[in-house]
Design an enzyme around this catalytic site. Structure first.
Site, PDB file in Angstrom:
ATOM      1  N   ASP A 160       0.848  -1.160   0.035  1.00 12.02           N
ATOM      2  CA  ASP A 160      -0.159   0.013   0.068  1.00 12.02           C
ATOM      3  C   ASP A 160       0.714   1.259  -0.046  1.00 12.02           C
ATOM      4  O   ASP A 160       0.330   2.353  -0.342  1.00 12.02           O
ATOM      5  CB  ASP A 160      -1.007  -0.090   1.151  1.00 12.02           C
ATOM      6  CG  ASP A 160      -0.332   0.189   2.601  1.00 12.02           C
ATOM      7  OD1 ASP A 160       0.813  -0.075   2.816  1.00 12.02           O
ATOM      8  OD2 ASP A 160      -1.023   0.803   3.264  1.00 12.02           O
ATOM      9  N   ASN A 409       7.659  -9.540   4.167  1.00 12.13           N
ATOM     10  CA  ASN A 409       6.578  -9.020   4.929  1.00 12.13           C
ATOM     11  C   ASN A 409       5.385  -9.781   3.998  1.00 12.13           C
ATOM     12  O   ASN A 409       5.277  -9.715   2.923  1.00 12.13           O
ATOM     13  CB  ASN A 409       6.302  -7.620   4.717  1.00 12.13           C
ATOM     14  CG  ASN A 409       5.131  -7.137   5.588  1.00 12.13           C
ATOM     15  OD1 ASN A 409       5.032  -7.265   6.673  1.00 12.13           O
ATOM     16  ND2 ASN A 409       4.056  -6.699   4.950  1.00 12.13           N
ATOM     17  N   GLU A 410       4.632 -10.468   4.588  1.00 15.02           N
ATOM     18  CA  GLU A 410       3.440 -11.081   4.351  1.00 15.02           C
ATOM     19  C   GLU A 410       3.343 -11.664   3.170  1.00 15.02           C
ATOM     20  O   GLU A 410       2.477 -11.585   2.178  1.00 15.02           O
ATOM     21  CB  GLU A 410       2.372 -10.123   4.252  1.00 15.02           C
ATOM     22  CG  GLU A 410       1.980  -9.334   5.556  1.00 15.02           C
ATOM     23  CD  GLU A 410       0.535  -8.524   5.834  1.00 15.02           C
ATOM     24  OE1 GLU A 410       0.153  -8.146   4.626  1.00 15.02           O
ATOM     25  OE2 GLU A 410       0.061  -8.269   6.889  1.00 15.02           O
ATOM     26  N   ASN A 463       1.330 -10.406  11.733  1.00 16.89           N
ATOM     27  CA  ASN A 463       0.555  -9.130  11.386  1.00 16.89           C
ATOM     28  C   ASN A 463      -0.848  -9.312  11.471  1.00 16.89           C
ATOM     29  O   ASN A 463      -1.582 -10.245  10.722  1.00 16.89           O
ATOM     30  CB  ASN A 463       0.996  -8.847   9.933  1.00 16.89           C
ATOM     31  CG  ASN A 463       2.355  -8.223   9.650  1.00 16.89           C
ATOM     32  OD1 ASN A 463       2.992  -8.243  10.605  1.00 16.89           O
ATOM     33  ND2 ASN A 463       2.634  -7.797   8.555  1.00 16.89           N
ATOM     34  N   TYR A 465      -5.012  -7.932  12.198  1.00 17.18           N
ATOM     35  CA  TYR A 465      -5.844  -6.839  12.082  1.00 17.18           C
ATOM     36  C   TYR A 465      -7.380  -7.161  12.392  1.00 17.18           C
ATOM     37  O   TYR A 465      -8.363  -6.704  11.844  1.00 17.18           O
ATOM     38  CB  TYR A 465      -5.859  -6.333  10.537  1.00 17.18           C
ATOM     39  CG  TYR A 465      -4.682  -5.700  10.476  1.00 17.18           C
ATOM     40  CD1 TYR A 465      -4.529  -4.218  10.716  1.00 17.18           C
ATOM     41  CD2 TYR A 465      -3.469  -6.364   9.758  1.00 17.18           C
ATOM     42  CE1 TYR A 465      -3.096  -3.616  10.357  1.00 17.18           C
ATOM     43  CE2 TYR A 465      -2.269  -5.695   9.716  1.00 17.18           C
ATOM     44  CZ  TYR A 465      -2.395  -4.396  10.032  1.00 17.18           C
ATOM     45  OH  TYR A 465      -1.040  -3.634   9.905  1.00 17.18           O
ATOM     46  N   TYR A 469      -9.517  -5.036   9.649  1.00 18.27           N
ATOM     47  CA  TYR A 469     -10.137  -5.454   8.274  1.00 18.27           C
ATOM     48  C   TYR A 469     -10.944  -6.655   8.706  1.00 18.27           C
ATOM     49  O   TYR A 469     -11.964  -7.134   7.678  1.00 18.27           O
ATOM     50  CB  TYR A 469      -8.882  -6.140   7.605  1.00 18.27           C
ATOM     51  CG  TYR A 469      -8.073  -5.226   6.932  1.00 18.27           C
ATOM     52  CD1 TYR A 469      -8.496  -4.184   6.222  1.00 18.27           C
ATOM     53  CD2 TYR A 469      -6.521  -4.999   7.571  1.00 18.27           C
ATOM     54  CE1 TYR A 469      -7.473  -2.975   6.008  1.00 18.27           C
ATOM     55  CE2 TYR A 469      -5.841  -3.876   7.104  1.00 18.27           C
ATOM     56  CZ  TYR A 469      -6.390  -3.025   6.104  1.00 18.27           C
ATOM     57  OH  TYR A 469      -5.623  -2.016   5.733  1.00 18.27           O
ATOM     58  N   TRP A 546       1.445  -1.153  14.131  1.00 18.50           N
ATOM     59  CA  TRP A 546       1.406  -0.515  12.971  1.00 18.50           C
ATOM     60  C   TRP A 546       0.692   0.569  12.860  1.00 18.50           C
ATOM     61  O   TRP A 546      -0.471   0.686  13.231  1.00 18.50           O
ATOM     62  CB  TRP A 546       0.855  -1.648  11.960  1.00 18.50           C
ATOM     63  CG  TRP A 546       0.922  -1.156  10.529  1.00 18.50           C
ATOM     64  CD1 TRP A 546      -0.017  -0.519   9.466  1.00 18.50           C
ATOM     65  CD2 TRP A 546       2.141  -1.278   9.595  1.00 18.50           C
ATOM     66  NE1 TRP A 546       0.769  -0.190   8.254  1.00 18.50           N
ATOM     67  CE2 TRP A 546       1.895  -0.669   8.231  1.00 18.50           C
ATOM     68  CE3 TRP A 546       3.473  -1.497  10.189  1.00 18.50           C
ATOM     69  CZ2 TRP A 546       3.014  -0.613   7.433  1.00 18.50           C
ATOM     70  CZ3 TRP A 546       4.403  -1.386   9.229  1.00 18.50           C
ATOM     71  CH2 TRP A 546       4.085  -0.965   7.900  1.00 18.50           C
ATOM     72  N   LYS A 565      -2.898   4.713  10.059  1.00 17.99           N
ATOM     73  CA  LYS A 565      -2.574   3.911  11.392  1.00 17.99           C
ATOM     74  C   LYS A 565      -1.492   4.442  11.996  1.00 17.99           C
ATOM     75  O   LYS A 565      -1.000   3.798  13.025  1.00 17.99           O
ATOM     76  CB  LYS A 565      -2.417   2.387  10.693  1.00 17.99           C
ATOM     77  CG  LYS A 565      -3.637   1.727  10.049  1.00 17.99           C
ATOM     78  CD  LYS A 565      -3.601   0.238   9.962  1.00 17.99           C
ATOM     79  CE  LYS A 565      -4.768  -0.149   9.190  1.00 17.99           C
ATOM     80  NZ  LYS A 565      -4.858   0.090   7.981  1.00 17.99           N
TER      81      LYS A 565
HETATM   82  C1  BDP Z   1      -0.471  -4.848   6.120  1.00 21.24           C
HETATM   83  C2  BDP Z   1       0.888  -4.681   5.385  1.00 21.24           C
HETATM   84  C3  BDP Z   1       1.186  -3.292   5.730  1.00 21.24           C
HETATM   85  C4  BDP Z   1      -0.055  -2.278   5.297  1.00 21.24           C
HETATM   86  C5  BDP Z   1      -1.136  -2.747   6.428  1.00 21.24           C
HETATM   87  C6  BDP Z   1      -2.400  -1.755   6.354  1.00 21.24           C
HETATM   88  O1  BDP Z   1       2.084  -5.371   5.954  1.00 21.24           O
HETATM   89  O2  BDP Z   1       2.315  -2.776   4.633  1.00 21.24           O
HETATM   90  O3  BDP Z   1       0.156  -0.915   5.321  1.00 21.24           O
HETATM   91  O4  BDP Z   1      -1.500  -3.984   6.297  1.00 21.24           O
HETATM   92  O5  BDP Z   1      -3.117  -2.363   5.515  1.00 21.24           O
HETATM   93  O6  BDP Z   1      -1.051  -5.974   5.507  1.00 21.24           O
HETATM   94  O7  BDP Z   1      -2.593  -0.803   6.923  1.00 21.24           O
END
Ligand code: BDP
Length: 594
Positions: A160, A409-410, A463, A465, A469, A546, A565
């Site tokens: 992103d 990352n991911e 990671n 959320y 999300y 984050w 964020k």
């Molecule tokens: C994660 C990613 C990160 C994004 C974050 C987001 O590792 O780079 O900025 O989500 O959506 O999946 O804020």
């Protein structure tokens, strides 16, 4: 790879400032052959994108050209003359006059061009650097270039953050002697009150090597002869999180009494180990508090800026953070040196973000194609990833602040093909550096049930959320799911768990007494919920929110003027959540005694 320095035998000229700048166009073939006419000017170091108001520059896909005139200092006859580019994002070409002297792939690691044969001491030459921002399925990070209906090239990518490009770090001209030190590797250990420093000095030709270790007062505490050896430091002062202590290793190359070359390297004596679910620094359990960051600021984009460097570290200290991850690419070397000097712990991440066709810009979806396959990310991508890991370790191996490598990352670690892709990369990282643990940041689709690579790594960085999300606005459900998942990982693997990303977007000034997403209050309650869960699970060994600050993102409908964020705004003002974190992390000082 040694950073260029002024030493008794080497000289260094900084080439930062305003350079002639032009976007590549078919109208000017081979633009390095003459002075860039009609060129505008761009600042170095800086990403070029936000400097100009013209969208054709900002959105350009392909090469841009930087050029300036450089005079070789009069006294430089005799040795080698080198241009160092600290970063050309994502590919670079260097020309001395009409000559191509270096090419490099990868936007966040440095490269050198030996220009000795093409320049004359005391005279000027034209230095042109081409930089390309193109990302493809064989670059790290990956992306695709597509054609719009009206024939424009458009860059798409699987992360992103905005695809800033250009010369975002310094450019240097430096001299080195013909017979010289080409590399130094240092590995430290602790044996009771004694610190050991294993050193290895590589040279361009055979010559006698002498090393000397000084403490912070300048007193010599150990000496050694030979290209490889072990120095012993009685009553060593260790490099500790929150209490940095650096020794200076002075390496000298001698012919009889003549000094051929000398290079000083600041090192810290410390150990890093993983034992069960504990992450040990100097044998003591360490709990990570801090952030995933970005190199990102207004106007400069990813341009390195010493003022932001100092201020960001001030804010880390203010909030009680002891560490950060270099999400999602290696940061400028100045950042690591600063962390070395100030006792901040770093998880050093590669630029391998977006090896996952099911995730676009932080949003979820099901990938139309498998992530790891010859047509998508195959052998060539893996080779680029391997080369990037080699360059990262070569650059950062001697920093005491760097305690772990994060290889990606991911990635789509739950998909078939992930193991075949990652197993050789993990082995490579371990062979290049047997002393540091390795990790990867695990995407939310990869769970303790379906992940295919977790056992290969020492530390699992998650990671997650829940509450953003997933279960957006419903922190009660989010809390149950988060706890259930963390317990699952903890039961399945006897490894430290670090929450390497958790966060909620918040717009400053938007407030509510209810759990309303995008408010400052929701961000604060969201973090507090995660913290309650972490405190109930012993295997959790760290928390990186984050993100440290709001940052610029690429085009898309899911962001309002960037990713919000941040616990700090893009101009580094605290949101309410900053105070929540500060209260919590200041209390943690006793979890991490120095
Ligand atoms: C994660 C990613 C990160 C994004 C974050 C987001 O590792 O780079 O900025 O989500 O959506 O999946 O804020």
């Amino acid at each position: 790879m040694l950073k260029p320095r002024n030493t008794a035998t080497r000289e260094l000229v900084n080439l930062d400032g305003l350079w002639r700048f032009a976007v590549d166009t078919p109208a000017v073939p081979e633009p390095w052959r003459s002075v860039l006419h009609g060129a505008t000017e761009a600042a170095v170091p800086s990403s070029y994108n936000d400097l100009f108001v013209d969208p054709e520059i900002r959105d350009h896909v392909g090469w841009v050209w930087y050029q300036r005139t450089v005079r070789i200092p009069r006294g430089w006859a005799g040795g080698r003359v080198v241009v160092r580019v600290d970063a050309a994002t994502h590919a670079g070409k260097v020309y001395a006059g009409d000559r191509l002297v270096a090419e490099h792939q990868g936007g966040y690691t440095p490269f050198d061009a030996d220009i000795t044969e093409h320049v004359v001491a005391g005279e000027e030459f034209r230095l042109t650097i081409g930089v390309s921002n193109e990302l493809t399925n064989v670059t790290i990070p990956p992306g695709t270039v597509t054609m719009t209906q009206d024939g424009r090239r458009s860059q798409k990518y699987l992360h992103d953050f905005y695809n800033y490009a250009g010369l975002a770090r310094s450019v240097w001209l430096y001299s080195v002697p013909e017979t010289r030190i080409t590399d130094i590797t240092v590995v430290t250990d602790v044996d009771g009150a004694t610190g050991t420093v294993d050193y290895s000095v590589e040279t361009s030709a055979d010559a006698a090597v002498h090393v000397r270790l000084r403490d912070e007062t300048g007193a010599v505490v150990a000496t050694g002869d030979g290209a490889d050896g072990r120095l012993r430091v009685e009553n060593a002062v260790l490099w500790q999180p929150g209490a940095a202590y650096l020794y200076r290793l002075e390496a000298e190359l001698l012919e009889g009494d003549d000094l051929l070359d000398s290079y000083p390297l600041d090192i810290g004596i410390r150990t890093v180990k993983v034992r069960g679910t504990e992450f040990l620094i100097n044998g003591k359990p360490f709990y990570f508090t801090g952030f995933g960051k970005h190199e990102d600021s207004p106007v400069r984009g990813k341009g390195h800026d010493d003022a932001y460097l100092v201020h960001d570290f001030q804010l880390l200290d203010w909030i009680g953070a002891n560490s950060f991850r270099t999400s999602h690419y290696p940061y400028a070397e100045e950042v690591l040196e600063f962390a070395d000097r100030h006792g901040i712990v770093v998880v050093d991440e590669t630029a391998a973000v977006g090896l996952n066709l099911a995730v676009t810009g932080g949003l979820t979806g099901v990938g139309a194609k498998p992530t790891f396959s010859p047509e998508t990310f195959g052998d060539e991508t893996q080779a680029a990833h391997a080369q990037h890991i080699r360059e990262l370790v070569a650059r950062d191996k001697n920093h005491p602040s760097v305690v772990m490598w994060c290889l990606a990352n991911e990635p789509a670690s739950h998909e078939d093909g992930a193991r075949k892709y990652f197993e050789p990369l993990v082995s490579l990282a371990r062979s290049l550096d047997p002393t540091r643990p390795v990790t990867y940041s695990v995407v939310m689709f990869a769970t303790y049930r379906n992940d295919k690579i977790a056992d290969l790594f020492d530390v699992l960085s998650l990671n997650r959320y829940y509450g953003w999300y997933l279960d957006n606005g419903d922190l009660a459900s989010a809390e149950q799911k988060l706890e259930a998942e963390l317990r699952g990982w903890a039961e399945q693997f006897d490894k430290p768990l670090i929450m390497s990303e958790y966060g909620a977007d918040a717009m400053t000034g938007v407030r509510s007494v209810w759990d309303v997403p995008w408010t400052e209050d929701y961000q604060q309650s969201f973090l507090a919920m995660y913290h309650r869960v972490f405190d109930r699970i012993d295997a959790v060994t760290g928390e990186h929110v984050w993100n440290f600050a709001d940052f610029a993102t690429g085009p898309g409908i899911h962001r309002v003027d960037g990713n919000r964020k941040g616990v700090f705004t893009r101009d580094r003002k605290p949101k309410s959540a900053a105070h929540e974190l500060r209260t919590r992390w200041k209390r943690f000082a006793d979890r991490n005694p120095t």
